[in-house]
Scaffold this active site. Structure first.
Site, PDB file in Angstrom:
ATOM      1  CG  ASP A   1      11.676   1.801   3.039  1.00  7.57           C
ATOM      2  OD1 ASP A   1      10.560   1.347   3.352  1.00  7.57           O
ATOM      3  OD2 ASP A   1      11.847   2.545   2.057  1.00  7.57           O
TER       4      ASP A   1
ATOM      5  CD  GLU B   1      10.809   2.699  -2.466  1.00 12.07           C
ATOM      6  OE1 GLU B   1      10.947   1.811  -1.591  1.00 12.07           O
ATOM      7  OE2 GLU B   1      10.071   2.557  -3.456  1.00 12.07           O
TER       8      GLU B   1
ATOM      9  CG  ASP C   1       6.412   6.195  -1.493  1.00  9.00           C
ATOM     10  OD1 ASP C   1       6.961   5.339  -2.208  1.00  9.00           O
ATOM     11  OD2 ASP C   1       5.959   5.959  -0.354  1.00  9.00           O
TER      12      ASP C   1
ATOM     13  CE  LYS D   1       8.400   0.151  -5.889  1.00 15.58           C
ATOM     14  NZ  LYS D   1       8.369   0.989  -4.676  1.00 15.58           N
TER      15      LYS D   1
END
Length: 567
Positions: free
Chosen positions: A167, A145, A6, A68
């Site tokens: 999420d 994800e 992850d 990211k």
């Protein structure tokens, strides 16, 4: 050995499939989470993880986090004497995770499954894959994800009815609707916002606190970079403190002086309302695309560290009319699901009856032209071929024809996104096909898109009348503008005369129509596109009365289309 990773905005984690279950791998500090942070030490060495994050406030110019968010772009950051892009920084984190796994297991890592936000576009996915390759990993698959979290939850629960995975991480927000039956974990729809996460809530906290933090203005002379990191760290502390309390103190120290101000949960919730509102659209979109009603969902599963915030949980409870499921560890679920996928790729016997089906997260199509009603054509419009949330692997095709007499070629610009105009989508590539010289409309070409589970898009063009075929496997492209080009375009826009198109009411209804175009699919999407075309034709006439009538009609049409509202 294939591992699951992850790669998060705030924290990253690695897991392996062992003895019939997913196992999180501790890092060198014994922690299961590794901060996604990179810093350059005073001696020039690279620090990754907690060591780097601890330097963020003290060495803000030598430390970087949340990179990211910029993967797949040309943005760089200078640390020490060297510049890094997001791929470089991500590779350093991935390399650290790989070393942790090898130290923990004593085995060499041969492959990896890396998770990405469901709403990452093609360029961001390929940049993530390159980062893995730069870290010495054979990236076997990229997994969305929320799909990974659903895989972990679905394997545990064996839930038969559809459930929704919500999420919200440090930098991205994803939502997926999933069903599990007979060992098959099927993703029905995915949506999200890859510019919404805990970092944005931190910014709201900073804005709230700064109103009363420094009434004397002493911080005005502070180094903005260093102060920014101190404020961000203070916001993170205050936000976490409000998880268990109704009020807390936002405080920091600058030049030996303490600056502090109280903040309450109610004030923070009010300040965060614009962000909480942004959580609605992806949820609505996924429900529409899956054709599943809210009351048919068995669970609302919260994933991601930012879902710990009471303001988010209260918003979710109001949104769905029930309390969400918090049984899954918000920081671990994605990595655990990635390890399940790694076990599937390794053909572990414990997973013989488990299968995963995913969906294409973005609409894929080409640029085309439409008649403008005045004898000409309007170019730059998007023609979808594979709608978002189509189960993958898939192959779809459409037929297009020439629009001019004696046209020498047909140009297929390939795009990814949900905007009606290709300028608002991501350009993936282009194919040009030479065609026979004939009257307009008499030469047709079939365009076929094939999209597989690894995210690879293949484009095939065939012109049966001329026995012509062309093929393109999409590769990366970069299209950046220099500062001079940006300034030139800004000046050109500022010099334009004001047109009725720019009047606020017209802008608002067009923006709503564009949103509806993005939110709906198939026949409804085509209908919205038609309404937009009709309204734009009226705008061109610059007749205020006709524009008002057309605008009122468009509003009524959109009201009838949007129908159900549960939020």
């Amino acid at each position: 050995m294939i591992i699951g990773i992850d790669l998060g905005t705030t924290n990253s984690a690695a897991a392996i499939w062992r003895d019939g279950q997913s196992v999180l791998v501790p890092n060198a500090l014994g922690d299961l989470l590794t901060p996604s942070a990179v810093s350059i030490a005073d001696d020039g060495s690279v620090l990754v993880g907690m060591a780097a994050r601890e330097r963020q406030s003290t060495h803000p110019r030598d430390t970087v986090t949340a990179f990211k968010r910029y993967i797949g772009t040309q943005q760089t950051v200078k640390l020490g004497k060297r510049s890094f892009d997001a791929e470089d920084l991500s590779a350093l984190v991935l390399r650290s995770l790989k070393a942790d796994v090898e130290a923990f297991t004593g085995e060499a890592v041969t492959g990896a499954v890396i998770t990405v936000p469901a709403y990452f576009n093609d360029r961001q996915r390929k940049a993530t894959r390159r980062a893995g390759e730069m870290a010495g990993l054979d990236v076997r698959r990229l997994v969305n994800e929320p799909t990974a979290a659903a895989l972990a939850y679905g394997i545990q629960s064996r839930e038969q009815e559809p459930f929704l995975v919500f999420d919200l991480g440090g930098g991205t927000f994803d939502v997926s609707i999933v069903e599990v039956f007979d060992g098959i974990v099927e993703v029905r729809a995915s949506s999200g916002d890859n510019r919404l996460g805990g970092e944005d809530f931190n910014e709201r906290m900073v804005e709230l606190a700064r109103r009363t933090l420094d009434p004397a203005g002493k911080l005005a002379k502070a180094d903005p970079v260093a102060l920014g990191e101190l404020l961000r760290a203070a916001a993170e502390r205050a936000r976490r403190a409000l998880t268990d309390a109704d009020s807390t103190e936002f405080s920091l120290v600058w030049n030996g002086e303490v600056f502090a101000t109280p903040v309450t949960a109610d004030a923070f919730e009010e300040a965060a309302q614009p962000l909480l509102q942004r959580l609605r659209d992806p949820v609505l979109r996924s429900l529409r695309d899956s054709d599943i009603r809210v009351d048919a969902l068995s669970e609302i599963v919260l994933v991601g560290g930012s879902t710990r915030m009471p303001v988010v949980r209260r918003a979710m409870t109001r949104m769905f009319g029930r309390f969400p499921n918090t049984s899954v560890h918000p920081d671990h679920a994605v990595a655990l699901g990635a390890a399940v996928q790694a076990g599937l790729l390794a053909r572990d016997s414990a997973l013989d009856e488990v299968r995963l089906t995913d969906v294409c997260p973005f609409t894929l199509g080409i640029e085309h032209a439409e008649a403008d009603g005045r004898g000409g054509y309007r170019t730059g419009l998007f023609s979808p071929i594979i709608d978002r949330n189509t189960p993958i692997p898939t192959s779809r095709s459409k037929v297009y024809s020439t629009i001019a007499d004696n046209q020498r070629e047909i140009r297929f610009g390939i795009y990814q996104g949900e905007s009606r105009e290709v300028a608002g989508n991501v350009r993936l590539g282009e194919l040009r096909v030479q065609v026979p010289l004939k009257p307009a409309g008499q030469v047709s070409a079939e365009c076929r898109f094939t999209y597989d589970s690894s995210g690879l898009l293949e484009v095939d063009i065939s012109v049966p009348s001329a026995n012509i075929t062309r093929n393109l496997v999409i590769m990366d492209e970069t299209d950046t503008l220099t500062e001079a080009q940006i300034a030139e375009r800004r000046a050109a826009l500022a010099a334009l005369k004001v047109h009725p198109r720019e009047e606020s009411e017209n802008v608002a209804v067009l923006a709503r129509a564009q949103r509806c175009y993005e939110n709906f699919l198939g026949v409804q999407r085509e209908q919205v596109s038609h309404w937009i075309t009709l309204f734009e034709q009226v705008l061109e006439r610059q007749d205020p009365r006709a524009i008002k009538e057309a605008r009122d009609q468009l509003v009524l049409s959109l009201d009838s289309l949007e129908g159900e509202r549960f939020l």
